[in-house]
Design an enzyme around this catalytic site. Structure first.
Site, mmCIF file in Angstrom:
data_model
loop_
_atom_site.group_PDB
_atom_site.id
_atom_site.type_symbol
_atom_site.label_atom_id
_atom_site.label_comp_id
_atom_site.label_asym_id
_atom_site.label_seq_id
_atom_site.Cartn_x
_atom_site.Cartn_y
_atom_site.Cartn_z
ATOM 1 N N ASP A 163 -3.902 4.062 2.686
ATOM 2 C CA ASP A 163 -5.347 3.889 2.861
ATOM 3 C C ASP A 163 -5.718 2.471 3.297
ATOM 4 O O ASP A 163 -6.896 2.145 3.430
ATOM 5 C CB ASP A 163 -6.100 4.279 1.590
ATOM 6 C CG ASP A 163 -5.814 3.351 0.400
ATOM 7 O OD1 ASP A 163 -4.941 2.458 0.538
ATOM 8 O OD2 ASP A 163 -6.442 3.524 -0.654
ATOM 9 N N ASP A 197 -1.890 -1.286 -3.893
ATOM 10 C CA ASP A 197 -2.109 -0.554 -5.130
ATOM 11 C C ASP A 197 -0.928 -0.757 -6.084
ATOM 12 O O ASP A 197 0.076 -1.396 -5.741
ATOM 13 C CB ASP A 197 -2.331 0.935 -4.850
ATOM 14 C CG ASP A 197 -1.306 1.516 -3.874
ATOM 15 O OD1 ASP A 197 -0.108 1.201 -4.024
ATOM 16 O OD2 ASP A 197 -1.701 2.271 -2.970
ATOM 17 N N ASP A 218 0.856 -1.192 0.000
ATOM 18 C CA ASP A 218 0.000 0.000 0.000
ATOM 19 C C ASP A 218 0.887 1.236 0.000
ATOM 20 O O ASP A 218 1.632 1.476 0.950
ATOM 21 C CB ASP A 218 -0.891 -0.046 1.250
ATOM 22 C CG ASP A 218 -1.620 1.253 1.518
ATOM 23 O OD1 ASP A 218 -1.816 2.043 0.578
ATOM 24 O OD2 ASP A 218 -1.996 1.474 2.691
ATOM 25 N N ASP A 222 -9.815 -15.291 -16.585
ATOM 26 C CA ASP A 222 -10.692 -15.707 -15.491
ATOM 27 C C ASP A 222 -11.868 -16.517 -16.034
ATOM 28 O O ASP A 222 -12.455 -16.151 -17.059
ATOM 29 C CB ASP A 222 -11.207 -14.460 -14.754
ATOM 30 C CG ASP A 222 -12.033 -14.792 -13.536
ATOM 31 O OD1 ASP A 222 -11.503 -15.416 -12.604
ATOM 32 O OD2 ASP A 222 -13.233 -14.434 -13.526
ATOM 33 N N GLU A 245 -7.627 -20.008 -16.498
ATOM 34 C CA GLU A 245 -8.151 -20.488 -15.219
ATOM 35 C C GLU A 245 -9.378 -21.310 -15.586
ATOM 36 O O GLU A 245 -10.460 -20.783 -15.819
ATOM 37 C CB GLU A 245 -8.541 -19.345 -14.288
ATOM 38 C CG GLU A 245 -8.991 -19.833 -12.925
ATOM 39 C CD GLU A 245 -10.338 -19.278 -12.458
ATOM 40 O OE1 GLU A 245 -10.688 -19.478 -11.273
ATOM 41 O OE2 GLU A 245 -11.051 -18.657 -13.268
#
Length: 548
Positions: A40, A44, A36, A217, A276
């Site tokens: 926050d 990211d 991070d 995915d 996947e």
């Protein structure tokens, strides 16, 4: 050493020409939980960028990033509202460009997730579909149907959501829309040419930005059986990956993957796609990696194999045989963001840790490509006692213990107190156990007995040893409860042996050569020229095989 079996996955079975993906070690970054940068509490893209030296030093070849696109986060990014932009929670498009460029400068390739089975219900297309009338072009981008029974009050069929409950939600005008996952994830209609064109454009967008490939995915989704027939059975989630279902692994899905392969091949730089895919058999899974389809498919049969020598060998053999039949590399994965971490699956505590160390050497010695899920190189266990207020995974509604939050707890980097250097702030989106202070990167760095040191050394040997990566595997005769095999480089340029004791008692293993690396304490004194080794339970050993 006597070799009793040569597996079918040999040099002669490989597709013509090598490719970096055939023996790559790919590190999965769960973006929310890696690093991070702005305090926050959520990981990211700039956070990942700041940790690239660590990843390059670990010795992996590529990074797979979970979705960072614009999303309301009903399924933590797998509900995409805009496929061509970065969610402000994770950064900006400029951050994505910078991360890709910096990764390449560190010798790391970048694979990003693409989510083609469904969008978010906040996607502009779905909003337009809800505002349109039944039978409209806007609704034809998704799977809308009239219901059954009086006044269409019953769902169109008996399909169930992977997250539990019916796979259909009714809209105010009486029609129903399909969502094989959460209701916030409406399924796209892949019989509509507009959907095909849209995703081809999305792939080009990210390829033009420089990504090296895609993890697809739900690659077994998208296509549905004609007429959307009933399954005829309840508890359909128990059938995933083991039985034929009318909404997964349909033959027509391969037309989509062939079109994407042609698109990828039109770009330079060996761009790839990884499926996947859950399929009932290893042979069906291998279909996704035929020469004109995707480059790799995740091997969930290996991930779910028991810690038992006979069962593990059977899965390895069948996986290699199926992949070899289509000229594809096998893949090996122990954990990911959707399953319980393998330290815990293998028994938790000291037992789970010993087995996880041995499993690392087994996995990295097998032919093909290996995946490492962030934190497994630290020996992180599943977090089983997350407070209820932090458990937000939609899959937890399926059944008790079905949630995936426990494998997504953020990475511990340094320090004595949570969040252990995860971010500049004092919090993380999921709480990190205080007991992880001994598992941080800083705590393990420089400790030759740590899990991190084991991974670094194993990856260093794998990268430099000519017998490891893609290639041949020979089984050796061994005592019950053990696996012993030899990896051989082409042209007789080196061999490496791996022995794993999965039994409950010490096993005698004959070593002819020089020991290289062990997952736990093994007495190898005076074995420079070979001899017998007593291999403790839940322990693996690598050695250079003496030629001749």
């Amino acid at each position: 050493m006597t070799q009793d079996t040569l597996l079918v996955h040999t040099a002669g079975d490989r597709a013509e020409g090598g490719g970096w993906w055939r023996d790559a070690v790919i590190y999965q970054v769960y973006v929310r939980s890696f690093a991070d940068s702005d305090g926050d509490g959520v990981g990211d893209l700039p956070g990942i960028r700041s940790r690239l030296p660590y990843l390059a030093g670990l010795g992996v070849d590529a990074l797979w990033l979970t979705p960072f696109y614009v999303s309301p986060m009903a399924d933590f990014g797998y509900d995409v509202a805009d496929y061509r932009d970065v969610d402000p929670l994770f950064g900006t498009l400029a951050d994505a460009r910078g991360l890709i460029a910096d990764a390449h400068a560190h010798g790391l390739r970048i694979i990003v997730d693409v989510v083609p089975n469904h969008t978010s219900d906040r996607h502009a297309w779905f909003r337009a579909a809800l505002a349109a009338v039944p039978g409209s072009a806007e609704r034809d981008r998704y799977v809308f149907r009239d219901g059954r029974g009086p006044d269409g009050a019953e769902p169109p069929n008996d399909w169930e959501s992977v997250f539990g409950g019916p796979a259909w939600t009714r809209v105010p005008d009486g029609q129903w829309y399909l969502h094989l996952f959460a209701s916030e994830q409406p399924d796209l209609n892949w019989e509509n040419p507009e959907v095909h064109a849209e995703f081809a454009d999305v792939l080009r967008f990210w390829l033009d930005l420089g990504v090296d490939g895609f993890r697809v995915d739900v690659a077994h989704g998208m296509a549905k059986a004609p007429g959307l027939p009933d399954v005829g059975h309840p508890n359909q989630t128990e059938m995933l990956g083991t039985a034929v279902l009318p909404y997964f692994d349909q033959d027509s899905v391969h037309d989509i993957h062939r079109a994407w392969r042609r698109l990828l091949d039109s770009y330079g730089g060996e761009r790839i796609a990884v499926a996947e895919a859950w399929a009932p058999t290893p042979q069906r899974l291998a279909d996704y990696t035929r020469p004109d389809e995707l480059h790799q498919a995740f091997n969930f049969h290996y991930l779910t194999a028991p810690w038992e020598a006979g069962g593990m060998r059977a899965v390895i053999e069948e996986s290699l045989r199926a992949a070899g039949a289509v000229g594809a590399p096998a893949t090996w994965v122990l954990s990911n963001h959707d399953v319980k971490r393998h330290v815990t699956r293998y028994g938790d505590g000291e037992t789970g840790l010993r087995r996880a160390r041995a499993a690392a050497l087994l996995t990295l010695a097998l032919p093909g490509s290996a995946y490492v899920y962030q934190g497994e190189e630290l020996g992180l266990p599943e977090v089983l006692d997350l407070p209820e207020e932090f458990q937000r995974d939609p899959q937890r509604l399926r059944a008790e213990g079905a949630g995936r939050d426990g494998c997504r707890v953020p990475m511990p980097w340094e320090g004595e107190e949570p969040p252990f250097g995860f971010g500049a702030g004092g919090a993380s989106w999921l709480p990190i156990p205080t007991a992880w202070r001994d598992l941080t990167v800083a705590a393990q760095d420089g400790d030759p007995g740590s899990m991190l040191a084991l991974y670094r050394e194993a990856l260093r040997i794998r990268r430099g040893h000519p017998a490891l990566g893609d290639g041949d595997l020979y089984w050796n005769a061994s005592s019950p409860g053990t696996l012993v095999f030899v990896r051989a480089a082409g042209g007789g340029n080196g061999r490496l042996a791996c022995a794993v004791n999965m039994g409950g008692a010490t096993a005698r293993v004959h070593v002819r050569g020089t020991p290289l690396l062990a997952s736990g304490p093994v007495r190898t004194d005076g074995l420079a020229d070979g001899g017998d080794v007593d291999l403790p339970p839940d322990t693996a050993l690598w050695w250079d095989v003496e030629e001749g």
